[in-house]
Design a protein around this motif. Structure first.
Motif, PDB file in Angstrom:
ATOM      1  N   ILE A 131      15.488  28.890  48.360  1.00 31.14           N
ATOM      2  CA  ILE A 131      15.028  27.521  48.179  1.00 31.14           C
ATOM      3  C   ILE A 131      13.503  27.457  48.214  1.00 31.14           C
ATOM      4  O   ILE A 131      12.878  26.648  47.520  1.00 31.14           O
ATOM      5  CB  ILE A 131      15.635  26.605  49.262  1.00 31.14           C
ATOM      6  CG1 ILE A 131      17.169  26.735  49.279  1.00 31.14           C
ATOM      7  CG2 ILE A 131      15.228  25.161  49.024  1.00 31.14           C
ATOM      8  CD1 ILE A 131      17.837  26.480  47.959  1.00 31.14           C
ATOM      9  N   ASP A 132      12.884  28.344  49.014  1.00 30.41           N
ATOM     10  CA  ASP A 132      11.428  28.369  49.087  1.00 30.41           C
ATOM     11  C   ASP A 132      10.806  28.687  47.734  1.00 30.41           C
ATOM     12  O   ASP A 132       9.801  28.081  47.331  1.00 30.41           O
ATOM     13  CB  ASP A 132      10.963  29.376  50.143  1.00 30.41           C
ATOM     14  CG  ASP A 132      11.529  30.782  49.912  1.00 30.41           C
ATOM     15  OD1 ASP A 132      12.545  30.919  49.193  1.00 30.41           O
ATOM     16  OD2 ASP A 132      10.960  31.751  50.448  1.00 30.41           O
ATOM     17  N   GLU A 133      11.406  29.618  47.005  1.00 25.93           N
ATOM     18  CA  GLU A 133      10.883  29.984  45.680  1.00 25.93           C
ATOM     19  C   GLU A 133      11.092  28.842  44.687  1.00 25.93           C
ATOM     20  O   GLU A 133      10.233  28.573  43.841  1.00 25.93           O
ATOM     21  CB  GLU A 133      11.577  31.246  45.171  1.00 25.93           C
ATOM     22  CG  GLU A 133      11.272  32.504  45.967  1.00 25.93           C
ATOM     23  CD  GLU A 133       9.859  33.016  45.706  1.00 25.93           C
ATOM     24  OE1 GLU A 133       9.157  32.447  44.842  1.00 25.93           O
ATOM     25  OE2 GLU A 133       9.452  33.975  46.377  1.00 25.93           O
ATOM     26  N   ALA A 134      12.247  28.188  44.776  1.00 27.50           N
ATOM     27  CA  ALA A 134      12.514  27.054  43.881  1.00 27.50           C
ATOM     28  C   ALA A 134      11.503  25.942  44.128  1.00 27.50           C
ATOM     29  O   ALA A 134      10.939  25.367  43.178  1.00 27.50           O
ATOM     30  CB  ALA A 134      13.937  26.549  44.099  1.00 27.50           C
ATOM     31  N   LEU A 135      11.248  25.634  45.394  1.00 32.39           N
ATOM     32  CA  LEU A 135      10.295  24.573  45.720  1.00 32.39           C
ATOM     33  C   LEU A 135       8.882  24.941  45.290  1.00 32.39           C
ATOM     34  O   LEU A 135       8.120  24.089  44.820  1.00 32.39           O
ATOM     35  CB  LEU A 135      10.330  24.286  47.219  1.00 32.39           C
ATOM     36  CG  LEU A 135      11.566  23.514  47.694  1.00 32.39           C
ATOM     37  CD1 LEU A 135      11.676  23.558  49.202  1.00 32.39           C
ATOM     38  CD2 LEU A 135      11.496  22.061  47.216  1.00 32.39           C
ATOM     39  N   ALA A 136       8.515  26.216  45.440  1.00 30.92           N
ATOM     40  CA  ALA A 136       7.185  26.654  45.019  1.00 30.92           C
ATOM     41  C   ALA A 136       6.999  26.416  43.525  1.00 30.92           C
ATOM     42  O   ALA A 136       5.921  25.995  43.074  1.00 30.92           O
ATOM     43  CB  ALA A 136       6.988  28.130  45.358  1.00 30.92           C
ATOM     44  N   GLN A 137       8.044  26.652  42.749  1.00 33.90           N
ATOM     45  CA  GLN A 137       7.951  26.465  41.302  1.00 33.90           C
ATOM     46  C   GLN A 137       7.824  24.979  40.954  1.00 33.90           C
ATOM     47  O   GLN A 137       7.051  24.594  40.063  1.00 33.90           O
ATOM     48  CB  GLN A 137       9.182  27.066  40.626  1.00 33.90           C
ATOM     49  CG  GLN A 137       9.003  27.307  39.145  1.00 33.90           C
ATOM     50  CD  GLN A 137       9.761  28.538  38.663  1.00 33.90           C
ATOM     51  OE1 GLN A 137      10.447  29.198  39.425  1.00 33.90           O
ATOM     52  NE2 GLN A 137       9.615  28.853  37.398  1.00 33.90           N
ATOM     53  N   VAL A 138       8.587  24.139  41.659  1.00 34.81           N
ATOM     54  CA  VAL A 138       8.507  22.697  41.428  1.00 34.81           C
ATOM     55  C   VAL A 138       7.116  22.175  41.805  1.00 34.81           C
ATOM     56  O   VAL A 138       6.502  21.384  41.066  1.00 34.81           O
ATOM     57  CB  VAL A 138       9.596  21.961  42.231  1.00 34.81           C
ATOM     58  CG1 VAL A 138       9.398  20.453  42.156  1.00 34.81           C
ATOM     59  CG2 VAL A 138      10.982  22.319  41.707  1.00 34.81           C
ATOM     60  N   LYS A 139       6.606  22.612  42.948  1.00 36.89           N
ATOM     61  CA  LYS A 139       5.276  22.161  43.380  1.00 36.89           C
ATOM     62  C   LYS A 139       4.207  22.548  42.369  1.00 36.89           C
ATOM     63  O   LYS A 139       3.318  21.753  42.060  1.00 36.89           O
ATOM     64  CB  LYS A 139       4.948  22.751  44.753  1.00 36.89           C
ATOM     65  CG  LYS A 139       5.753  22.149  45.887  1.00 36.89           C
ATOM     66  CD  LYS A 139       5.450  22.848  47.212  1.00 36.89           C
ATOM     67  CE  LYS A 139       6.333  22.304  48.324  1.00 36.89           C
ATOM     68  NZ  LYS A 139       6.096  23.016  49.617  1.00 36.89           N
ATOM     69  N   GLN A 140       4.296  23.765  41.841  1.00 39.10           N
ATOM     70  CA  GLN A 140       3.296  24.205  40.875  1.00 39.10           C
ATOM     71  C   GLN A 140       3.361  23.363  39.610  1.00 39.10           C
ATOM     72  O   GLN A 140       2.324  23.016  39.029  1.00 39.10           O
ATOM     73  CB  GLN A 140       3.484  25.690  40.539  1.00 39.10           C
ATOM     74  CG  GLN A 140       2.361  26.271  39.701  1.00 39.10           C
ATOM     75  CD  GLN A 140       0.999  26.118  40.362  1.00 39.10           C
ATOM     76  OE1 GLN A 140       0.803  26.569  41.493  1.00 39.10           O
ATOM     77  NE2 GLN A 140       0.062  25.488  39.673  1.00 39.10           N
ATOM     78  N   TYR A 141       4.571  23.011  39.190  1.00 38.72           N
ATOM     79  CA  TYR A 141       4.708  22.161  38.005  1.00 38.72           C
ATOM     80  C   TYR A 141       3.973  20.841  38.214  1.00 38.72           C
ATOM     81  O   TYR A 141       3.229  20.372  37.331  1.00 38.72           O
ATOM     82  CB  TYR A 141       6.183  21.899  37.692  1.00 38.72           C
ATOM     83  CG  TYR A 141       6.369  21.027  36.472  1.00 38.72           C
ATOM     84  CD1 TYR A 141       6.524  21.592  35.214  1.00 38.72           C
ATOM     85  CD2 TYR A 141       6.338  19.636  36.570  1.00 38.72           C
ATOM     86  CE1 TYR A 141       6.654  20.794  34.078  1.00 38.72           C
ATOM     87  CE2 TYR A 141       6.467  18.834  35.440  1.00 38.72           C
ATOM     88  CZ  TYR A 141       6.626  19.431  34.206  1.00 38.72           C
ATOM     89  OH  TYR A 141       6.746  18.632  33.087  1.00 38.72           O
ATOM     90  N   PHE A 142       4.173  20.231  39.383  1.00 40.58           N
ATOM     91  CA  PHE A 142       3.561  18.932  39.627  1.00 40.58           C
ATOM     92  C   PHE A 142       2.066  19.036  39.910  1.00 40.58           C
ATOM     93  O   PHE A 142       1.313  18.100  39.607  1.00 40.58           O
ATOM     94  CB  PHE A 142       4.308  18.197  40.743  1.00 40.58           C
ATOM     95  CG  PHE A 142       5.585  17.582  40.254  1.00 40.58           C
ATOM     96  CD1 PHE A 142       5.577  16.371  39.587  1.00 40.58           C
ATOM     97  CD2 PHE A 142       6.796  18.244  40.407  1.00 40.58           C
ATOM     98  CE1 PHE A 142       6.746  15.812  39.098  1.00 40.58           C
ATOM     99  CE2 PHE A 142       7.966  17.695  39.918  1.00 40.58           C
ATOM    100  CZ  PHE A 142       7.946  16.475  39.262  1.00 40.58           C
ATOM    101  N   LEU A 143       1.621  20.136  40.457  1.00 38.97           N
ATOM    102  CA  LEU A 143       0.178  20.346  40.586  1.00 38.97           C
ATOM    103  C   LEU A 143      -0.474  20.380  39.204  1.00 38.97           C
ATOM    104  O   LEU A 143      -1.538  19.782  38.990  1.00 38.97           O
ATOM    105  CB  LEU A 143      -0.111  21.647  41.341  1.00 38.97           C
ATOM    106  CG  LEU A 143       0.086  21.608  42.855  1.00 38.97           C
ATOM    107  CD1 LEU A 143       0.070  23.020  43.427  1.00 38.97           C
ATOM    108  CD2 LEU A 143      -1.006  20.762  43.512  1.00 38.97           C
TER     109      LEU A 143
END
Length: 262
Positions: A131-143
């Motif tokens: 889940i940490d990797e999934a969230l990191a990818q989502v955060k980068q998209y929104f950044l």
């Protein structure tokens, strides 16, 4: 049910309240759960079990992702087996600019957007338990998305004031906090969110009552009405029923029954 919330990076705190992960294991039979309105718009990615909503007497399957805009009444979702969700909880006056979408009042919105390209990679990470990797990818998209837009400073100041007052601040005071006239603020707020300041304030205040009764179902409702700036207990009850379909007293009794069964 497993639920976790995660703070956004500093650069996203003017647009996103939090990221969250939820897992529900409900078995092979169709199960339903209710989502009550609050003061946020959410982008929802889901994995595993099917996800649908009640619609025109039947079930409408939901793609991943979909958006929950500001709700003015409860929505019933249906699923089975194991449903996992990654959600992005956004401020309603920023979400449409962030995704470059037209504003609307759809409640649950099915939309086409490049963000859907994340689904394959997120599905891989979620199924691997990362889940940490999934969230990191989502955060980068929104950044990346946040870096391409300019957030209206007036709306940001208005949102901060509304949030700090839990939705109990009069529109005139919200406008003063945003250094704007009421007319200008209302026009810009409706352009950005599809709703008025009063609409969103009402949802924020309802959310505070709902959360308090969820945590402390024995709370004094008249005391809550006074604390959150309602005219009286009758006013609170009327507004609560408007958004939830039930009275605060009935909602509190339901919470107590559910806890007694555990």
């Amino acid at each position: 049910m497993q639920h976790q919330e995660f703070e956004p990076p500093e650069e996203l705190r003017d647009t996103i309240k939090c990221f969250w992960y939820n897992r529900r294991d409900v078995g092979e039979l169709q199960s339903s759960f209710e989502v009550l309105p609050d003061g946020y718009a959410e982008i929802i990615f889901h994995f595993g079990g099917a996800c649908s909503i009640s619609y025109n007497g039947g079930l409408q399957p939901l793609p991943s992702p979909f958006m929950m805009e500001l709700l003015n009444q409860p929505v019933i979702f249906h699923t089975k087996n194991c449903l996992e969700i990654i959600g992005i909880r956004c401020y309603p006056w920023t979400v449409f600019d962030l995704l470059e979408l037209p504003t609307g009042k759809d409640g649950v919105r099915i939309f086409e957007h490049p963000i859907a390209q994340l689904q394959y990679a997120l599905n891989k990470w979620v199924h691997a338990g990362r889940i940490d990797e999934a969230l990191a990818q989502v955060k980068q998209y929104f950044l990346n998305a946040r870096s391409r837009i300019a957030i209206d400073n007036m709306l940001f100041k208005a949102g901060v004031a509304m949030s700090a007052a839990n939705g109990s601040m009069p529109v005139s005071q919200v406008a003063a906090a945003a250094h704007a006239t009421v007319r200008t603020l209302e026009r810009k707020f409706k352009q950005s969110s599809g709703y008025t300041v009063k609409d969103v304030s009402g949802l924020m205040r309802f959310e505070q009552v709902r959360n308090q009764l969820w945590l402390y179902p024995n709370s004094n409702i008249a005391g809550l009405a006074h604390e959150l700036g309602y005219t009286d207990q009758s006013h609170l009850s009327k507004e609560f029923k408007r958004y939830s379909g039930t009275t605060p007293a009935a909602f509190a009794r339901k919470i107590k029954r559910e806890r007694n069964r555990l």
